[in-house]
Design an enzyme around this catalytic site. Structure first.
Site: not given
Lengths: 539, 549
Positions: A338, A342-344
């Site tokens: 992304c 580290w998120d999506r």
């Protein structure tokens, strides 16, 4: 303790959301870690414990004739409406909670005080419950094409990655280091999942620093090495989980996405998952819907739609399904990113893991998956969960969405998960509760620096100890890749999570409890059966 | 035989059948007077055996020389038949169209159906009003069974026997019937044993614009009140709708004439709006687009869930008046054959544990729907694919089943039957080999001689092998009143009906089977343990004397 001005307030009313007549009267106590409400009215002494860390917001409403209202909203979606008799006390409690619920330093977190009566040995043992090296071996690493590298020693190559990374054997040291330099925050492509049957892999990274035209030979070589590590497909997918527009906007900042012309044999696509800010606002709207006093069906459905929440859940699940299909059906490897990865990226890789590998659908395997894709790969728990007083714009329910995706899957596939809904909710509560050290810190490096494993306890052994209550009685082993139906009508609002504390909304009889009690009876019955048989043969 | 004329092509080979989530089958299509049958020729098994009566609408599509018929069923399933040959396709389509829309009741399948099972208990006699009255008599002597309507002349939509207050004679009933829409004078619907309160139902009073009153009507409903007690009249319509009804001769009970009654208006929509709602919902469920917003907005726009919420809310209100307030209740809307029955029957599900048993639920359907004169034939003539002019079609009974499902979902251990039983009733209300849901009222059924000429659904259901399929393995009798939550979060779309054909049932069936397995295994284990223990006890007593020297 110095933050507690008034440790005890009597004659506090706890308002019932539905029936104002039914409000309870009791006493509140403030401790260093909890707000405790003890109901004194009906001789019941019912207690409600609220962890300070769970408090997400406090609101003092205008004074009324019956008292001074204080609304406490929690990260666990619990909402308390208290009515304190005196303005002064209300102000004191408000002040204290405001401070207690927003620690400034990591040391103030509950985990650093919490002592579950374990000795050092047990503590150390506890931290080894989940071991990623074991999971790499389980997946079949090292093998002809993949190996672990020590290039991230001292976190020099990438400060937010773990020390142990798996990379394709065909990538030279120069390629790896070069690729890391070309990726945002050095988050180079590293292995997330190796699919034994197809030899295809899921790798994850951050966006390339490509800007409008920049190229990096090593990065191109790195992708080529990943592709070649899979003998079963002539191409690989590169999945950018962001909406195309967001990715394009990043080019102006010298970041962006892969140009298909520069990388050989890649197939590039966008998955359109929105960013953390959109998700935060969406949850906010969803919670407003959940808190509506007595909404009409139309208010509720319109609110649900306008919150966009289920749309986002579907987007995450769709992207996970894309990955799983590519790997298991097309036998093609996938590289996912992304912006920072580290998120999506964590959401999508972990959903794909659940879909592909039955191990991650077990109680233990699910812990491994969280450890692998979230904790180890640097999901910023401290910031995303707002553990400390900090930038509210960094807070976002990214992990909550992952947990919900898993729940949606359990609804479609009731027999393939070893755990039940309570397990998911308990993990979610613990993510925010900071009672255990697992979800403190933003990356492995930070956790080492604060010596987390020496100072706090790991959650996993405690969950395993209570495994019985988290079991899904309908669980049956052996099922390959899950192929969920992601048409919109198959997504449900998760009442058990977002209205968890509105017991009146839930089914009054629980099939889960019923079946769990049968499981217990079964164990007892079998014991008795054996006992009686032995006694008879002894006669 | 008339059917033969309608069947232009009775048989076509090489027809390809497409069904949701099932493999494509090729076979021979046969048309009979009542069925559309497709059998794959390999092993001569029927792949499809569809009652013409279940067909709601068809569409034709042509590509080159072959055509396809898309069959939309009343149970909301959609199938496609690819038929080689233009002419065959047209013939088949026109035959299906004709056979599925036969007007003559006497040509319907139930009159031709012969059961392949032995009828042990004739369902036509299973739920006679006389029997129900015996139960009532054992609890109270304040009621009597009146034969005033024995030739259906006082109220054409009522059964021959009705339960009315003991002190009200037949002459009074005749007078009251002229004051109530369609002659539906207030009758007993439910007696709450716990406190002796009752629920009555009727149609609207014919007060008209000048506030006509009827002393006998007042006397009748006051006769149901205990001394000094007040009752509630639940009018299922909004006050506005009730006001408007006055202009057409209808109306509502004025406080001045009924001082002992408090009137409450609710907002259950008219049946035509309910039909529209079903059409929209089915359309939304078949939308294959991947937009969440579109789905949710269509779901909202269909209003189906709103209807469910409103109906359940009203039923809870009626139950509350009776159980919590200790007051008697009179329920009516306009005709007293739709929303009224929804409320009275659901209130009983909430209040009366016996209506949550399989047998009790059948009795409830029989009493509150069939004998109470819900016009099934009219309401269920078409389902979600009805287009063009409506002739009184409405999914009122489906809404009832949906509401029962909602309560069942919230109290999964309190019902002796499971979802499968509700689905069965849904299917048979719309298309069936049994005569149970034929006709619009008891008079119709008598005229058609249904008990003599057709088989009752209950005859088939109430046999051990079938009952087992419909029994809820989690059932533990619960003698309490059960209060469902009507918060929007607590009311789900009934997947079993609306998503049934939009998903593979494999995983959910597996879960159900596993659940049954767990429970069965436990029962067996318990039995084994008990028998071993008895054996052991016996051995011990036998051995006892030997061991003592």
């Amino acid at each position: 303790m110095e933050h507690i001005i008034t440790p005890k307030v009597e004659h506090v009313k706890l308002l019932d959301r539905y029936a104002t007549k039914k409000s309870a009267t009791g006493t509140i106590y403030l401790t260093a870690t909890h707000l405790i409400y003890v109901e004194t009215s009906n001789n019941t002494r019912q207690e409600t414990w609220i962890l300070h860390h769970h408090i997400s917001s406090l609101e003092k409403l205008p004074l009324t004739t019956s008292g001074c209202p204080l609304v406490i909203r929690c990260k666990t979606f619990h909402q308390l409406h208290l009515l304190l008799p005196r303005e002064r006390e209300c102000q004191d409690v408000y002040q204290s909670l405001l401070r207690l619920s927003q620690p400034v330093k990591l040391d103030e977190l509950y985990a650093f005080l919490y002592n579950p009566k374990q000795n050092e040995e047990e503590r150390r043992e506890g931290w080894t419950t989940v071991d990623l090296a074991t999971d790499f071996r389980r997946m079949g690493l090292p093998n002809d094409h993949w190996e672990t590298t020590e290039l991230n020693k001292d976190y020099k190559m990438c400060s937010t990655y773990p020390l142990m990374l798996a990379v394709p054997k065909g990538a030279s040291q120069a390629t790896i280091l070069g690729s890391a330099k070309f990726r945002s925050r050095g988050r180079l492509p590293a292995l997330s999942y190796f699919h034994k049957d197809s030899k295809a892999t899921i790798c994850r990274c951050s966006q390339p620093l490509s800007g409008f035209s920049a190229r990096c030979l090593e990065d191109e070589q790195m992708l080529e090495a990943i592709r070649q590590a899979n003998p079963n497909s002539p191409f690989m997918y590169v999945v950018d989980t962001r909406p195309k527009l967001n990715a394009m906007a990043n080019r102006a900042a010298g970041k962006g996405y892969e140009n298909e012309d520069n990388y050989s044999n890649i197939r590039f696509n966008f998955q359109g998952i929105e960013n953390i800010h959109v998700m935060r606002n969406s949850l906010q709207k969803l919670l407003e819907v959940c808190a509506m006093k007595s909404p009409s069906m139309s208010d509720y459905l319109t609110g649900l739609e306008n919150s966009g929440w289920l749309r986002h859940i579907k987007a995450v699940l769709d992207a996970g399904v894309f990955l799983a299909k590519a790997v298991s059906d097309e036998k093609a490897s996938v590289l996912v990113h992304c912006s920072d990865g580290w998120d999506r990226t964590a959401q999508v890789c972990s959903v794909a893991g659940i879909l592909l590998d039955p191990y991650y659908r077990t109680i233990k395997g699910f812990m491994v998956l969280i450890e692998k894709e979230w904790i180890s790969m640097g999901h910023k728990f401290t910031q995303r969960c707002g553990h400390l007083d900090g930038d509210p714009k960094e807070v976002s329910p990214v992990f909550t969405q992952f947990i919900e995706c898993v729940w949606q899957l359990t609804e479609q596939f009731p027999c393939v998960f070893e755990f039940n809904e309570r397990f998911l909710i308990n993990i979610h509560d613990n993510i925010y509760g900071c009672q255990y050290g697992n979800f403190i810190g933003n990356c492995e490096k930070e956790r080492r620096e604060i010596r987390l494993q020496e100072r706090t306890f790991s959650l996993w052994p405690f969950l395993l100890e209570q495994e019985k209550q988290y079991r899904n009685p309908l669980y049956k082993r052996k099922t390959g890749t899950l192929r969920p139906n992601t048409l919109p009508l198959h997504f449900k609002f998760w009442c058990g999570m977002y209205n968890h504390y509105e017991k009146g909304m839930h089914p009054k009889q629980s099939v889960l409890d019923q079946l769990l009690s049968y499981t217990q009876k079964k164990a007892d019955g079998e014991k008795k059966y054996v006992g009686s048989t032995e006694a008879i043969s002894g006669c | 035989m008339e059917f033969a004329e309608l069947i232009k092509t009775p048989r076509v080979d090489g027809v390809v059948l497409h069904r949701p989530f099932m493999p494509v089958v090729e076979g021979t299509l046969c048309l009979t007077g009542h069925h559309l049958i497709l059998s794959s020729r390999q092993d001569n098994t029927e792949e499809l055996w569809l009652l013409h009566g279940n067909i709601d609408a068809i569409e034709k599509r042509f590509v080159g020389s072959s055509g396809s018929i898309i069959v939309k069923c009343k149970d909301l399933r959609t199938i496609q038949l690819d038929i080689p040959g233009m002419e065959e396709c047209l013939n088949i389509a026109s035959s299906i169209e004709a056979l599925s829309t036969l007007d003559s009741v006497s040509l319907k399948y139930p009159f031709f159906y012969r059961p392949l099972f032995e009828v042990i208990e004739d369902g036509w006699n299973s739920f006679l009003p006389e029997e129900a009255f015996k139960d009532l008599e054992s609890m109270t002597d304040e009621w009597r069974l009146s034969e005033v309507n024995k030739d259906f002349s006082v109220c054409p939509s009522y059964p021959a026997l009705v339960t009315v207050p003991k002190d009200i004679d037949d002459d009074t009933l005749r007078k009251v019937s002229t004051f109530r829409h369609g002659g539906r004078f207030p009758v007993l619907s439910y007696y709450h044993k716990k406190n002796g309160m009752v629920m009555m139902r009727s149609s609207q009073p014919l007060t008209g614009t000048n506030g006509r009153r009827c002393k006998e009507d007042e006397k009748l409903i006051n006769a149901t009140l205990r001394a000094g007690k007040r009752g509630y009249i639940i009018d299922t319509r909004t006050i506005t709708v009730a006001q408007q009804a006055k202009a057409r001769g209808g109306g509502f009970e004025l406080e001045s004439n009924y001082p002992q009654w408090r009137r409450i208006h609710k907002a259950i929509e008219r049946h035509s709006l309910l039909q529209e709602s079903l059409i929209k919902l089915a359309e939304a469920c078949n939308d294959q687009s991947h937009s969440m917003d579109r789905w949710l907005s269509k779901l909202e726009a269909s209003s189906w869930q709103s209807h469910v919420k409103e109906i359940l809310t009203t039923a809870c209100l009626a139950a509350q008046c009776i159980d919590r307030e200790g007051a008697s209740v009179l329920v009516h809307g306009t005709e007293g054959t739709d929303s009224t029955l929804l409320v009275t029957s659901l209130a009983q599900i909430i209040l009366d544990p016996s209506s949550r048993t399989i047998r009790g639920f059948q009795a409830l359907v029989e009493r509150e729907w069939l004998q109470a004169g819900h016009p099934f034939q009219q309401r269920c003539a078409q389902s979600a694919h009805s287009n063009g002019k409506l002739r009184g079609e409405a999914p009122v009974f489906l809404l009832f089943l949906d509401c029962v499902w909602q309560i069942l979902r919230q109290f999964p251990c309190s019902f002796q039957f499971g979802e499968a039983f509700l689905l069965l009733l849904f299917e048979h209300a719309y298309a069936s080999q049994f005569g149970t849901f034929m006709g619009n009222c008891a008079a119709d059924r008598a005229k058609l001689k249904l008990p003599q000429k057709t088989v009752s659904l209950w005859s088939w259901v109430n046999r051990a092998e079938e009952l087992e399929r419909f029994t809820n393995p989690l059932y533990e009798p619960n003698g309490l009143v059960i209060w469902p939550s009507v918060a929007p979060q607590s009311l789900l779309l009934w997947e079993g009906v609306f998503l049934r054909w939009n998903r593979s049932s494999k995983w959910l069936d597996e879960a159900y089977d596993e659940m049954v397995h767990i429970i069965e295994y436990n029962k067996e284990l318990q039995n084994k343990v008990n028998s071993l223990r008895r054996q052991l006890a016996q051995l011990e007593t036998e051995d006892g004397p030997l061991q003592t020297p």
